[in-house]
Design an enzyme around this catalytic site. Structure first.
Site, mmCIF file in Angstrom:
data_model
loop_
_atom_site.group_PDB
_atom_site.id
_atom_site.type_symbol
_atom_site.label_atom_id
_atom_site.label_comp_id
_atom_site.label_asym_id
_atom_site.label_seq_id
_atom_site.Cartn_x
_atom_site.Cartn_y
_atom_site.Cartn_z
ATOM 1 N N TYR A 143 19.313 -0.313 -9.438
ATOM 2 C CA TYR A 143 18.886 -1.057 -10.626
ATOM 3 C C TYR A 143 19.182 -0.292 -11.912
ATOM 4 C CZ TYR A 143 16.309 -4.224 -7.531
ATOM 5 O OH TYR A 143 15.963 -5.127 -6.558
ATOM 6 N N LYS A 193 18.477 3.302 4.841
ATOM 7 C CA LYS A 193 19.567 2.681 5.599
ATOM 8 C C LYS A 193 20.573 3.794 5.878
ATOM 9 C CE LYS A 193 21.661 -1.012 7.246
ATOM 10 N NZ LYS A 193 21.171 -1.693 8.469
ATOM 11 N N ASP A 225 16.112 -2.714 7.745
ATOM 12 C CA ASP A 225 16.133 -4.016 8.441
ATOM 13 C C ASP A 225 15.017 -4.072 9.481
ATOM 14 O OD1 ASP A 225 17.677 -1.950 9.410
ATOM 15 O OD2 ASP A 225 19.213 -3.206 10.305
ATOM 16 N N ASP A 249 11.513 -3.188 -3.788
ATOM 17 C CA ASP A 249 11.335 -4.448 -4.502
ATOM 18 C C ASP A 249 11.185 -5.590 -3.484
ATOM 19 O OD1 ASP A 249 11.296 -6.367 -6.454
ATOM 20 O OD2 ASP A 249 13.405 -6.189 -7.019
ATOM 21 N N ASP A 253 7.341 -7.386 -1.786
ATOM 22 C CA ASP A 253 7.035 -8.817 -1.854
ATOM 23 C C ASP A 253 6.743 -9.372 -0.460
ATOM 24 O OD1 ASP A 253 7.258 -8.954 -4.557
ATOM 25 O OD2 ASP A 253 8.762 -10.540 -4.591
#
Ligand code: NAD
Length: 360
Positions: A143, A193, A225, A249, A253
């Site tokens: 980001y 990852k 994952d 992020d 959620d």
């Protein structure tokens, strides 16, 4: 003790939910003998309307002169992506987090006992309990990396976003996670990852070094994952989950959804020296703004986090959380969390009931 709190009421339902949180702060002051004073800070769409930019000059300085910052929510269709960056509320949010050096975002996802029915997972899974803390790196990664968009000769437009992390950035967020775990159930799950990304391999090596420094904390690596799957299969296995910006992020959620309504979930963003910023995870909910329908609990629980993490007042934090649980256990609900057949109460009444329990 005396504490000065910057209040960013913001847009949409922001002013309504912050209003109830201030009532709760004042009730905590009365009960425990603290004085809370407030500095109003203009930020977001309301600042664009008032002074032409969403992040007025001097905002960071005003906040830095306070002991903590409480933010309602910012944004709304009036200040959409067609507006220049300096007028958009999201620009102001990124700027304040950066200027205050808030690199760690703490998002608890806990299933409150009275709300177990709101959990969308299987009953047996919900019954095991969910009480995890997502620790998301907030100022690095993709980001904030270099981005580019350019025309190629044969493939049309092409765009890139660079994901970069330094050892220093990883270490400081990692330490936060281990320290938090020591105050909780002493388990850290680090999400990456590493089977694909170089940044993740660096992330993992730093986390392993830290894990050796905290032998009392159980440590595991989880691929992102797999973490996404485990959060809906068996979220009760997690205590502190630490991860980089973009993974955090998305996963935070997901974690919040398994606990039911977003109207119940608080968050904290903290750095090393500047005041922490406390805010509900939800947005400005323009669809219900100004109707006394918003659930103020997420903002009120953000105040509990402020007590715990900025002011080191665990008894005050516990008292707020107990008051919220007691009101929910009595069956009071705002519209977003009301079960069928339950007549909802409004924002102000919910705030008043929580204050009554706190002072009772
Ligand atoms: P939202 O969280 O504002 O609303 C999503 C849905 O949840 C809506 O139906 C809303 O009515 C409901 N809801 C949210 N909070 C609630 C509460 N406390 N009580 C009852 N119901 C609640 O998300 P959105 O609609 O995607 O975004 C609306 C605006 O908020 C956008 O401009 C967005 O950019 C902004 N936003 C701001 C923040 C922030 O300030 N940190 C975060 C997310 C979104």
């Amino acid at each position: 003790m005396e504490y000065k709190i910057a209040l960013i009421r913001g847009d949409g339902i922001g002013p309504e939910v912050v209003g109830e949180a201030v009532k709760v702060l004042n009730a905590v002051g009365e009960k425990f003998g603290h004085t809370f004073t407030y500095e109003e800070v203009l930020l977001g769409g309301c600042a664009t309307d008032a002074v032409g930019k969403s992040y007025p000059d001097g905002t960071a300085e005003k906040c830095k002169a306070c002991d903590a910052v409480l933010l309602g929510a910012v944004g709304g269709p009036k200040w959409g992506s067609d507006k220049p960056a300096e007028q958009r509320p999201e620009t102001a949010l990124l700027a304040i987090r950066k200027d205050l050096g808030l690199y760690a975002n703490l998002r608890p996802a806990a299933l409150r006992t009275a709300m177990a029915g709101a959990c969308p997972l299987k009953k047996e899974t919900a019954e095991k309990g969910i009480d995890l803390m997502m620790v998301r790196e907030l100022t690095g990664g993709i980001y904030f990396g270099k981005r580019d968009k350019y025309q190629t000769e044969d493939r049309g437009m092409e765009a890139t976003d660079l994901m970069a992390y330094s050892e220093k950035e990883i270490e400081r967020i990692g330490r936060r996670a281990f320290e938090l775990a020591r105050l909780r159930r002493k388990k850290v799950s680090s999400v990456d990852k590493a089977n694909v990304l170089e940044t993740s391999r660096l992330w993992r090596s730093v986390m392993h070094r830290l894990a050796a420094e905290y032998p009392d904390v159980q440590y595991e690596d989880v691929l992102v994952d797999n973490c996404a799957m485990q959060l809906v299969r068996d979220p009760g296995q997690f205590d502190v989950v630490v991860t980089e910006n973009m993974f955090g992020d998305i996963l935070s959620d997901e974690a919040s959804m398994v606990t039911g309504s977003i109207g119940l979930l608080p968050s904290a963003s903290i750095g090393d020296s500047a005041p922490g910023l406390y805010e509900p995870i939800h947005g400005s909910a323009p669809d219900i703004a100004g109707q006394d329908k918003a659930n103020p609990i997420a903002t009120i629980l953000s105040v509990a986090m402020m007590m715990r993490y900025s002011f080191h007042l665990p008894a005050e934090a516990d008292a707020i959380e107990r008051a919220v649980d007691a009101v929910l256990a009595d069956g009071w609900r705002t519209a977003d969390i009301a079960e069928p057949g339950v007549t909802p109460i409004g924002t102000r009444q919910m705030g008043d009931r929580i204050c009554q329990k706190l002072l009772g």
